[in-house]
Design an enzyme around this catalytic site. Structure first.
Site, PDB file in Angstrom:
ATOM      1  N   GLY A 145       0.827  -1.198   0.000  1.00  0.00           N
ATOM      2  CA  GLY A 145       0.000   0.000   0.000  1.00  0.00           C
ATOM      3  C   GLY A 145       0.858   1.243   0.000  1.00  0.00           C
ATOM      4  N   GLY A 189       0.517   5.482   1.124  1.00  0.00           N
ATOM      5  CA  GLY A 189      -0.320   6.551   1.666  1.00  0.00           C
ATOM      6  C   GLY A 189       0.434   7.852   1.634  1.00  0.00           C
ATOM      7  N   VAL A 227       3.799   1.091   2.387  1.00  0.00           N
ATOM      8  CA  VAL A 227       3.604   0.011   3.344  1.00  0.00           C
ATOM      9  C   VAL A 227       4.055  -1.309   2.726  1.00  0.00           C
ATOM     10  CG1 VAL A 227       1.944  -1.095   4.853  1.00  0.00           C
ATOM     11  CG2 VAL A 227       1.590   1.266   4.170  1.00  0.00           C
ATOM     12  N   LYS A 256       5.175   0.239   7.716  1.00  0.00           N
ATOM     13  CA  LYS A 256       5.021   1.478   6.965  1.00  0.00           C
ATOM     14  C   LYS A 256       6.314   2.260   7.067  1.00  0.00           C
ATOM     15  CE  LYS A 256       2.094   5.507   6.576  1.00  0.00           C
ATOM     16  NZ  LYS A 256       0.912   6.158   7.110  1.00  0.00           N
ATOM     17  N   ASP A 266      -8.619  12.105   7.861  1.00  0.00           N
ATOM     18  CA  ASP A 266      -8.385  11.582   6.520  1.00  0.00           C
ATOM     19  C   ASP A 266      -9.115  10.245   6.344  1.00  0.00           C
ATOM     20  OD1 ASP A 266      -7.454  11.711   3.939  1.00  0.00           O
ATOM     21  OD2 ASP A 266      -5.464  10.941   4.407  1.00  0.00           O
TER      22      ASP A 266
END
Ligand SMILES: *[C@@H]1O[C@H](CO)[C@@H](O)[C@H](O)[C@H]1NC(C)=O
Ligand SMILES: *[C@@H]1O[C@H](CO)[C@@H](O)[C@H](O)[C@H]1NC(C)=O
Ligand SMILES: *[C@@H]1O[C@H](CO)[C@@H](O)[C@H](O)[C@H]1NC(C)=O
Ligand SMILES: *[C@@H]1O[C@H](CO)[C@@H](O)[C@H](O)[C@H]1NC(C)=O
Ligand SMILES: *[C@@H]1O[C@H](CO)[C@@H](O)[C@H](O)[C@H]1NC(C)=O
Ligand SMILES: *[C@@H]1O[C@H](CO)[C@@H](O)[C@H](O)[C@H]1NC(C)=O
Ligand SMILES: *[C@@H]1O[C@H](CO)[C@@H](O)[C@H](O)[C@H]1NC(C)=O
Length: 808
Positions: free
Chosen positions: A530, A532, A537, A551, A646
């Site tokens: 992932g 962000g 991540v 992360k 968020d």
């Protein structure tokens, strides 16, 4: 007018890309030297000296209305338009804006005269027999008088104010004194100096109180790694960020080895001593080291009768003790005064008000080991000067200790502190902790300068234009991600790193991982799962076979933000424990590496699953409810209100059973329950398409309702299968928004229920109950209301959704 200020600010932000060296054409041939017998006058705007490399300028700097100080500053302003002052000749005695001048006399004396005054208010007291002296500004920011023989008669490096430039020494003869505030440059209360025992220390000293707070006064100098035999007393930092002092205080800034255009060491007005590097491209100063990692341990920060609590974003926050009010609403250093009439001592009765997890450092009238609470109370009642006492159990000694206090200063409130304060209050005063003024919030903006502040008071009628402009800007620049400025920095002081990390570990109970360990666990960061705002991540397997998500926070792009984000996340997550919130196992902060270790979620993010369409209606309804529970817990069920800021499908992760957990609190801001209203939120965060309208209205308060709005958008996205506007289109006014689209469908249906089929994504598997779906959509629409007060709270959402499920 304020609108134009806003516009110019934004223009400034985006135009600060030009290199820092200014072409000479922007000045009408600035002088590089001042000759004997000549003067620089305050009236002439271009009467200044400039260094050969044009980095520094020396001249009259306006510090107020008709008030000027002869100063050295960085020629190029920061992105917010502010100047960085590195030296001042007359910080405490500004001169008039007319007829004042700095003159280099024929005798070689450099003097500063205020209008019409015969006696100079400042002078170098130098004498030059060769009659050849010249005043020049060095490329390194040093202003000096040099004669033909090459003799330096005087230099500004020998008398610093609050800043040291690279290679400028701090010696036994001088100290750095903070300014009074971010806007008032006169001498403040904090000082960095070589103490009598040869140790560099920080001290707070005002007309009433004096107290050393660094190195930690609870330890002796050598216990803090200092050497008391370095009697030469010299400390400097070089241009690549290595600091060396004769008391063995050695540190490297977090970017040591790099050669940024500029560095500085500043005794900041908030009492912290920090190293900064100039980030040329963004036009801001980055903190690369700081002496105090906990703002509340800086003495004097909150004044008398108030307590300080740490705040991961702002560093620290002051509050008056119960039944007291702030004396000066613009300045916490004045402290708080009682709201009740002080009882005349001797013939009054007193109660004690218990403040758990609180301390007031120092000013003890006695030290009473192995005492009971009642003895301590009796002791305090005996003395008129006793304001209360500190009572704590000392685990190492095995008994409780009582410290009666005659002054309540250096107050600290922290759940890590296992001791209590008992305040002495007259019986006539009602004992209550629900005193609303008790938690007057106040956030110190510790770095001052780099913060980009939007003007908050602007004409309500012009908001529409402002929004259009903001939208345009957002469109032009691709994203409306106003830079989140946070003023909490984490000093990577290598000497004390173990202690600091120990502190955070104790505070949070997380494991601190080694970088090598995580590198191995993730097979050298092989499997990306992932991405962000904060970083990428990766999947990893720890040595105990636990599968984790690692992360890796972007450090290089903006190390300060990385650190703030890490700490924000750590301290936020440390308080949370809910089945619909992601669990954090630990973190790593090693040199330039910043990593967080989370529980691994087998089924990725909601956004991945929405796109791949694996979620049938039953799962979607469960996800809606559970996400609401997680957010409700964040907002209302734990100690403090926490905003996520968020909420979006990328931040809702699914476990193997497709149960959702809310993740990524990097942008969240902790809020005390009682001061949501007057909180000044200086950051705009979030993701376009999911952001509540109030983010754009800079004068509207940011409350937990911003998350409610984002949640509503997520639910609508999940139901309709449509992406919210803004995530992929321009615009953002109410037309084109997902909730407006749904509202239009409902209106068009004219009271009949067939709008539901039109709105609902027909490609999703499974059946749904019409009325359940109708209610869910209506709840989501309420969440997306334009005005925050029209939106429900998250716990009301949970109630409404639970109700729906029961109705089935
Ligand atoms: C001027 O700066 C250079 C380095 O930039 C330094 O070596 C020199 O000593 C400075 N001169 C004075 C008088 O400070
Ligand atoms: C700055 O602070 C000093 C000391 O508190 C005060 O005397 C002075 O008036 C202030 N100056 C301005 C411009 O506010
Ligand atoms: C700082 O960096 C230098 C090399 O760049 C190293 O030799 C020194 O040990 C470091 N000092 C500290 C305190 O980490
Ligand atoms: C509060 O402090 C400011 C700055 O030090 C000062 O200018 C102002 O007069 C003070 N206000 C009151 C009410 O004392
Ligand atoms: C702090 O509070 C005490 C009693 O509560 C009071 O006597 C004292 O004057 C207060 N300090 C200030 C600065 O008002
Ligand atoms: C504390 O006081 C009690 C009673 O006065 C005594 O018995 C005990 O030994 C004391 N403890 C210590 C550690 O001195
Ligand atoms: C979701 O998790 C289950 C159980 O681990 C697994 O069988 C399935 O493949 C996962 N789905 C996705 C999309 O990863």
């Amino acid at each position: 007018m304020t609108l134009s200020f806003l516009l110019s600010l934004i223009v400034l932000i985006f135009t600060y890309q030009t290199p820092l060296i200014i072409s000479s054409s922007s000045f009408s041939s600035p002088p590089f030297a001042l000759k004997l017998g000549l003067s620089l006058t305050v009236e002439k705007k271009d009467d200044f000296l400039i260094s050969q490399n044009r980095l520094y300028t020396a001249g009259f700097y306006s510090v107020g209305v008709n008030a000027y100080c002869f100063s050295i500053w960085l020629t190029k302003p920061l992105s917010d338009g502010s100047q960085t002052i590195v030296w001042m000749a007359n910080r405490d005695l500004p001169v008039n804006g007319k007829f004042s001048k700095l003159s280099l006399l024929k005798t070689g004396n450099l003097i500063l005269r205020d209008a019409y005054q015969r006696v100079p208010i400042w002078s170098t007291s130098t004498r030059d027999t060769t009659q050849t002296a010249l005043l020049r500004l060095n490329n390194s920011g040093n202003l000096f008088l040099l004669n033909r023989d090459g003799k330096v008669l005087w230099q500004s490096f020998d008398s610093p104010t609050d800043t040291l430039l690279p290679n400028q020494p701090l010696t036994k003869l001088v100290s750095l004194v903070s300014s009074r505030s971010s806007t008032n440059h006169s001498s403040g209360f904090f000082k960095l100096f070589f103490d009598n025992d040869n140790v560099v220390r920080l001290v707070y000293s005002d007309s009433k109180l004096t107290g050393i707070y660094w190195p930690d006064p609870e330890f002796r100098a050598w216990e803090s790694g200092r050497n008391i035999y370095g009697s030469r007393r010299i400390a400097t930092m070089d241009s690549s960020g290595h600091f060396i002092s004769t008391d063995d205080l050695l540190f490297n800034t977090s970017d040591a080895g790099d050669e940024p255009l500029l560095r500085r060491l500043t005794m900041d007005f908030d009492g912290n001593f920090r190293a900064y590097s100039l980030d040329e491209s963004r036009g801001i100063w980055q903190v690369t080291w700081q002496a105090m990692s906990e703002g509340c341990k800086i003495h004097g920060s909150c004044g008398e009768n108030s307590t300080c609590s740490n705040d991961p974003i702002y560093g620290r926050k002051c509050s008056c003790i119960p039944n007291h009010r702030m004396i000066n609403h613009t300045d916490w250093s004045y402290g708080c005064e009682p709201e009740f009439k002080p009882a005349s001592c001797g013939n009054s009765e007193y109660n004690f008000l218990h403040l758990p997890h609180s301390d007031f450092w120092g000013y003890d009238s006695r030290y009473m080991p192995n005492t009971t609470l009642s003895t301590c109370k009796k002791e305090c009642l005996k003395s008129c000067s006793c304001k209360g006492f500190q009572f704590k159990y000392d685990w190492s000694k095995g008994f409780t200790i009582c410290y009666p206090k005659f002054l309540l200063v250096n107050g600290l409130r922290s759940t890590n502190f296992n001791g209590s304060m008992y305040l002495k209050v007259p019986k006539s005063v009602p004992l209550s902790l629900n005193n609303s003024r008790d938690v007057q919030g106040f956030n110190l903006n510790c770095s001052g300068k780099p913060t980009i502040q939007l003007d908050r008071v602007y004409d309500i009628n012009r908001q529409k234009d402002a929004i259009k402009f903001l939208m345009l800007t957002a469109y032009v620049f691709g994203a409306l991600e106003l830079i989140c400025i946070s003023s909490f920095f984490y000093g990577t002081r290598s000497r004390s790193i173990t202690r600091e990390q120990g502190y955070y570990q104790a505070a949070t109970g997380f494991k601190q991982f080694r970088y090598a360990e995580l590198k191995k666990a993730s097979k050298n960061f092989k499997e990306e799962i992932g991405r962000g705002g904060g970083g990428i991540v990766y999947k990893g397997v720890l040595s105990d076979n636990r599968v984790v998500a690692i992360k890796r926070l972007n450090y290089e792009s903006s190390n300060r933000r990385g650190e703030a984000e890490l700490l924000a996340e750590i301290s936020t997550l440390g308080r949370l424990n809910h089945m619909n919130l992601i669990e954090i196992y630990g973190y790593c902060a090693e040199s330039k590496h910043r990593l967080l270790v989370y529980e691994y979620m087998e089924n990725g993010s909601l956004s991945q699953n929405l796109q791949s369409n694996k979620l049938d209606w039953d799962k979607r309804l469960d996800i809606a409810l559970d996400t609401a529970k997680g957010l409700a817990y964040l907002h209302e069920e734990c100690l403090e209100w926490i905003l996520h800021c968020d909420v979006k499908p990328q931040n809702i992760l699914l476990d193997r059973d497709y149960k959702p957990k809310v993740a990524d609190f990097g942008l969240s801001k902790l809020l005390d329950r009682n001061d949501t209203r007057d909180l000044e939120f200086t950051r705009a965060c979030g993701t376009r398409g999911y952001m509540a309208p109030e983010w754009l209205f800079v004068n509207l308060p940011i409350t937990s309702k911003v998350d409610v709005f984002s949640y509503g958008v997520v639910i609508l996205e999940m139901i309709t299968g449509r992406r919210p506007t803004g995530a992929n289109q321009s615009g953002g006014s109410s037309e084109g928004r997902l909730d407006s689209w749904v509202r239009e469908k409902i209106a068009a249906a004219g009271g009949k229920n067939d709008w539901i089929q039109e709105v609902v994504d027909s490609t999703v598997d499974g059946n749904y109950n019409m009325s359940t779906m109708g209610t869910l959509i209506k709840v989501a629409l309420r969440c997306c209301e334009e005005y925050k007060d029209a939106r429900p709270t998250m716990s009301q959402v949970v109630d409404m959704l639970l109700h729906v499920e029961k109705d089935d």
